[in-house]
Every structure is written in C-alpha cells, then in structure tokens.
Enzyme design. Sequence first.
Site, PDB file in Angstrom:
ATOM      1  N   TYR A   8      -2.379  -0.322   9.940  1.00 23.97           N
ATOM      2  CA  TYR A   8      -2.550  -0.872   8.591  1.00 23.97           C
ATOM      3  C   TYR A   8      -1.256  -0.740   7.795  1.00 23.97           C
ATOM      4  CZ  TYR A   8      -3.964  -1.106   3.693  1.00 23.97           C
ATOM      5  OH  TYR A   8      -4.043  -1.407   2.361  1.00 23.97           O
ATOM      6  N   SER A  68       0.832  -1.204   0.000  1.00 23.09           N
ATOM      7  CA  SER A  68       0.000   0.000   0.000  1.00 23.09           C
ATOM      8  C   SER A  68       0.863   1.249   0.000  1.00 23.09           C
ATOM      9  CB  SER A  68      -0.892   0.005   1.251  1.00 23.09           C
ATOM     10  OG  SER A  68      -1.506   1.264   1.434  1.00 23.09           O
TER      11      SER A  68
END
Length: 342
Positions: free
Chosen positions: A161, A136
């Site tokens: 995350y 990501s």
Amino acid sequence: MSYKTLNTEKTYLITGAAGFVGYYLAKKLLDQGCYVIGIDNVNDYYDINLKHTRLGLLEPYENFIFIKGDISDKEEVIRIFEEYKPEIVVNLAAQAGVRYSIENPDAYIQSNMIGFYNILEACRHYPVDHLVYASSSSVYGANKKVPFEESDFVDHPVSLYASTKKSNELMAHTYSHLYDIPATGLRFFTVYGPMGRPDMAYFGFTDKYFAGDAIKIFNNGDFENDLYRDFTYIDDIVIGIERLLSNQPETEGAPHRVFNIGNNSPEKLMTFIESLEAALTDALGREVEFNKEYEPIKPGDVPATYASTDQLQEAVGFKPETSIQEGLRKFADWYVKYYDKK
C-alpha cells in the site's frame, strides 16, 4: 493568513466520492454552491450500505452528478473528462489499508497504480487548473525521526500500500514536470470520524464491543513502548483540502508539491482506546470497557506516525487541532444513533 476562496463556477471532479473523505469533501463543496462530479465503483471492500448512506446524503444536491465507475477503466475516465471538463480534480479513489495489501496485492495495483495513471493521462489530455491526490503517511515507512517532514527520505516503504502511494507521488511529479500539470499530494495521517471506514481500528473496536467480542491490540501488550498514531479528525482533513484546492503550486520546475495533513499531536494507542471507551460511555450512558487481547505488531505496521504540519500551515494558514477526545465523542454519538445502540 488569508487564503483564496473556492471558485464556485468551476467544475470539481472527486474520485472516491462514496468514500469517507470523498463524501465529506463533496458535501463541503456542494454546500458552497460548487458543481461536483463524483465517481466511485462502490466496491465491497467494506459495508456498501455505509457508502450508499453517504451517497444518499449527496444526491439531493442539484449541483451533484454521480457516476458509478472505476478509475481503472481508462475509457470511462477519458469519457468523463471529455464530457464534463473538470477544472479541479481530487483523486481520493484508492484501495486503502496496509494489512489488506499483504493478502490482496492485485487490488492495489489495479486501483492505486493503473487508476491513478488513468487520472494523470486524462489531466494531460484535458488540462486542469489543479490536481489534488491522496497519498499517505505510510510512505514514511519505518522512519524513526519524528515528526515526519515532507523532505524526509521515503524510499523504504514497508507495505505494498505504501509503495503504491509513494509511486503516486513519483508519477504525479513526472506528469507535472512533463505536461505542466499543477499537482498537490496529501499525506493523510489516520483519518477518523463519523461515517468513517469500518476497517479502521476505532470502528472495528466499536463493532466488536457491541458484538461481545474481544478487541485485538497489536502492540505486544508493551505499554511503555506503545504504538503512536497521529489521529486526524475528518473535519480538519476537509478544511485542509478545501484551502489547498485554490492554492496551486508555484514551485520552480515541476509545479508539484506534497503536504502532510495530520494532527501534529501523536497519541499512544492505549490512550486512543481509553478515549474511545470514555466516548462510548458518554454516548450510551453506561460504563464501557473493552475486553482486550494483546498480540505482536503486524507486518507492515510502523511504531509511530507523527506529522510535521509546518508546510501546510505556511501555505494555507491552517493546522488541524481537533482533540482525540472531541473527535471520538462525535464518532461515538454518530455510531450509537446510526446503528441504534441505545
């Protein structure tokens, strides 16, 4: 630049096949005659009806097998590898979302850490030609240098995350080094489009408009110093992945590498919102304007995401180019039809 075409005789395993990117990639491969095994736990992080809609569009393909399962279940993962012996593995299953990770950290450790470890172990014991996995843009944290380059220092993530995704890259590199597993990590930059994730801002804004609610914009109402995002249309993401599947790493040492997949053209958050209003106006045939409420930037959010895509372009001759106006128009047309909003 030319690139290798897909080998349709190989078996492709896609985790997160009922997800946004997983669905589109699976469909792309199936349309080319590839044999695809999909696994997904179809959890209720967001509307499972949307996940079932995606699966319903894949199930008619004779060369598609779907397994409802969780990659955090090691025995299940090993069983799938043992039975189907996939040559290409694309790990897209993950607990997504920056803000949700602040409230529900357990889900991220279970899926993103333990689940990915299980995939790596399976690739170790049942060798594959290529492991491609989702990372990501969040790994760049509060990096102020733009555009973000794959060689940038990324040891200061600002959300759990992001920490799990950075950990995935480290784990993949280690397994690649120790067990010679060709692996490619993909740092996605804000993927959007039809049948996307309802937890994403553009989808949530659209939901709120039709519910008659105000949208919350987390930029302090500061238009001069607005948040910037590199929004990447789903078709561009899938083309990039498809080209990389047949492009194994040829680096010295560990056969592992990481690529940005972004639009290389960041937009102000307010420009994005105005483009979404215009797209919905066209789709509905009436003027659309959101009721807006401005709030402080949320913990874990970063001021800007902006991808350098030079390495991707050099490797496979592709650079995402879909404009935000075109991409949002396609999303708005789909949304209005899917939810019958005419």
